[in-house]
Design a protein around this motif. Structure first.
Motif, mmCIF file in Angstrom:
data_model
loop_
_atom_site.group_PDB
_atom_site.id
_atom_site.type_symbol
_atom_site.label_atom_id
_atom_site.label_comp_id
_atom_site.label_asym_id
_atom_site.label_seq_id
_atom_site.Cartn_x
_atom_site.Cartn_y
_atom_site.Cartn_z
ATOM 1 N N VAL A 158 0.848 -1.192 0.000
ATOM 2 C CA VAL A 158 0.000 0.000 0.000
ATOM 3 C C VAL A 158 0.883 1.241 0.000
ATOM 4 O O VAL A 158 1.501 1.569 1.002
ATOM 5 C CB VAL A 158 -0.933 0.022 1.229
ATOM 6 N N PRO A 159 0.949 1.947 -1.125
ATOM 7 C CA PRO A 159 1.761 3.168 -1.163
ATOM 8 C C PRO A 159 1.062 4.327 -0.467
ATOM 9 O O PRO A 159 -0.157 4.348 -0.345
ATOM 10 C CB PRO A 159 1.920 3.447 -2.654
ATOM 11 N N ASP A 160 1.861 5.276 -0.012
ATOM 12 C CA ASP A 160 1.311 6.492 0.581
ATOM 13 C C ASP A 160 0.962 7.478 -0.522
ATOM 14 O O ASP A 160 1.705 7.638 -1.477
ATOM 15 C CB ASP A 160 2.339 7.164 1.501
ATOM 16 N N CYS A 161 -0.153 8.125 -0.360
ATOM 17 C CA CYS A 161 -0.510 9.245 -1.230
ATOM 18 C C CYS A 161 -0.780 10.442 -0.342
ATOM 19 O O CYS A 161 -1.122 10.298 0.829
ATOM 20 C CB CYS A 161 -1.757 8.937 -2.043
ATOM 21 N N ILE A 162 -0.635 11.611 -0.897
ATOM 22 C CA ILE A 162 -0.913 12.824 -0.143
ATOM 23 C C ILE A 162 -2.422 12.998 -0.097
ATOM 24 O O ILE A 162 -3.093 12.941 -1.127
ATOM 25 C CB ILE A 162 -0.229 14.039 -0.793
ATOM 26 N N ASN A 163 -2.970 13.202 1.098
ATOM 27 C CA ASN A 163 -4.416 13.314 1.250
ATOM 28 C C ASN A 163 -4.956 14.645 0.753
ATOM 29 O O ASN A 163 -5.978 14.695 0.104
ATOM 30 C CB ASN A 163 -4.814 13.137 2.723
ATOM 31 N N ARG A 164 -4.265 15.716 1.044
ATOM 32 C CA ARG A 164 -4.699 17.028 0.599
ATOM 33 C C ARG A 164 -3.541 17.738 -0.069
ATOM 34 O O ARG A 164 -2.394 17.533 0.296
ATOM 35 C CB ARG A 164 -5.175 17.860 1.793
ATOM 36 N N VAL A 165 -3.864 18.595 -1.008
ATOM 37 C CA VAL A 165 -2.819 19.336 -1.705
ATOM 38 C C VAL A 165 -2.033 20.204 -0.730
ATOM 39 O O VAL A 165 -0.835 20.376 -0.852
ATOM 40 C CB VAL A 165 -3.438 20.194 -2.830
ATOM 41 N N ALA A 205 5.838 5.924 -7.267
ATOM 42 C CA ALA A 205 5.230 7.261 -7.250
ATOM 43 C C ALA A 205 3.730 7.095 -7.045
ATOM 44 O O ALA A 205 3.107 6.228 -7.642
ATOM 45 C CB ALA A 205 5.497 7.991 -8.557
ATOM 46 N N CYS A 206 3.186 7.924 -6.197
ATOM 47 C CA CYS A 206 1.751 7.902 -5.937
ATOM 48 C C CYS A 206 1.244 9.334 -6.010
ATOM 49 O O CYS A 206 1.839 10.233 -5.431
ATOM 50 C CB CYS A 206 1.473 7.312 -4.559
ATOM 51 N N MET A 207 0.180 9.528 -6.746
ATOM 52 C CA MET A 207 -0.405 10.861 -6.819
ATOM 53 C C MET A 207 -1.905 10.770 -6.607
ATOM 54 O O MET A 207 -2.527 9.760 -6.917
ATOM 55 C CB MET A 207 -0.081 11.533 -8.133
ATOM 56 N N ALA A 208 -2.446 11.800 -6.037
ATOM 57 C CA ALA A 208 -3.884 11.882 -5.796
ATOM 58 C C ALA A 208 -4.456 12.971 -6.691
ATOM 59 O O ALA A 208 -3.934 14.071 -6.743
ATOM 60 C CB ALA A 208 -4.151 12.197 -4.332
ATOM 61 N N GLY A 214 -11.961 12.312 -1.450
ATOM 62 C CA GLY A 214 -12.566 11.954 -2.728
ATOM 63 C C GLY A 214 -11.593 11.946 -3.884
ATOM 64 O O GLY A 214 -11.991 11.904 -5.037
ATOM 65 N N ARG A 215 -10.296 12.009 -3.603
ATOM 66 C CA ARG A 215 -9.290 11.999 -4.667
ATOM 67 C C ARG A 215 -8.991 10.557 -5.080
ATOM 68 O O ARG A 215 -8.938 9.663 -4.256
ATOM 69 C CB ARG A 215 -8.013 12.663 -4.202
ATOM 70 N N ILE A 216 -8.771 10.374 -6.370
ATOM 71 C CA ILE A 216 -8.411 9.069 -6.919
ATOM 72 C C ILE A 216 -6.899 8.928 -6.828
ATOM 73 O O ILE A 216 -6.164 9.854 -7.158
ATOM 74 C CB ILE A 216 -8.869 8.961 -8.386
ATOM 75 N N ARG A 217 -6.427 7.774 -6.394
ATOM 76 C CA ARG A 217 -4.989 7.543 -6.258
ATOM 77 C C ARG A 217 -4.468 6.766 -7.456
ATOM 78 O O ARG A 217 -5.008 5.733 -7.818
ATOM 79 C CB ARG A 217 -4.713 6.796 -4.969
ATOM 80 N N LEU A 218 -3.400 7.291 -8.054
ATOM 81 C CA LEU A 218 -2.744 6.641 -9.183
ATOM 82 C C LEU A 218 -1.326 6.270 -8.764
ATOM 83 O O LEU A 218 -0.649 7.062 -8.110
ATOM 84 C CB LEU A 218 -2.709 7.583 -10.393
ATOM 85 N N TYR A 219 -0.869 5.090 -9.169
ATOM 86 C CA TYR A 219 0.451 4.592 -8.772
ATOM 87 C C TYR A 219 1.275 4.256 -9.999
ATOM 88 O O TYR A 219 0.754 3.817 -11.017
ATOM 89 C CB TYR A 219 0.329 3.310 -7.938
#
Length: 186
Positions: A119-126, A148-151, A171-176
């Protein structure tokens, strides 16, 4: 005043319903009202899937190009922010990349394999730039795993496809995107 009998009223009502059933004006309106929501649903999901696919492919391409540069460089190893900025510069299509992208890089021993956290980490809020989860630059001839993980905010957040995807609390979609490389000797 003449009184109508229930029989005459019922036959008059049947005749009116029969005539109403035979009429064809407004036929296209009924079909339109039934079919247009399905077409709009398909159109919106197509746009959403297209945006997600473009951003996913741009993230993977940018990470691959950056990893190629890391693999071939024999100078000083780059730090997290330098690599993140390089991925963002090459991605092009990703909005707010500098604050919505998170990198993780770990040294992996191919002879004593231990799995990387799935499970990669993604940033929850900008606004919240979190510290790096694990970022080891590695030495010569070491196998490195980078992820790399982006929301990203969906185009239509509460309609169709975006509701069924892997979303975070905002509600952000996570891309890896992942890659691996061996550090070149210095």
């Amino acid at each position: 005043m003449t009184r109508r009998t229930p029989h005459k009223t019922a036959s008059r009502l049947r005749r009116a319903l029969r005539l109403f059933r035979k009429r064809e004006d407004g036929n296209a309106t009924v079909e339109f009202a039934i079919v247009i929501p399905a077409f709009l649903f398909l159109l919106m999901n197509t746009v959403e899937l297209g945006m997600i696919t473009i951003q996913q492919s741009m993230l993977e391409r940018a990470l691959d190009q950056t990893v190629r540069g890391l693999r071939l460089s024999t100078g000083v190893p780059k730090q997290h922010n330098e690599i993140r900025d390089e991925v963002c510069r090459r991605s092009g299509f990703i909005r707010n990349c500098g604050t919505s992208l998170r990198l993780e890089m770990v040294q992996v021993d191919p002879y004593a394999w231990t799995p990387v956290d799935p499970v990669p980490d993604c940033i929850n809020r900008v606004e919240d730039v979190q510290p790096v989860r694990n970022f080891v630059t590695g030495d010569s001839n070491e196998l490195m795993f980078i992820r790399a993980c982006m929301a990203m905010k969906p185009v239509f957040p509460h309609w169709g496809l975006a509701d069924d995807m892997d979303n975070d609390a905002d509600g952000r979609i996570r891309l890896y995107a992942t890659s691996a490389f061996v550090q070149e000797p210095r």
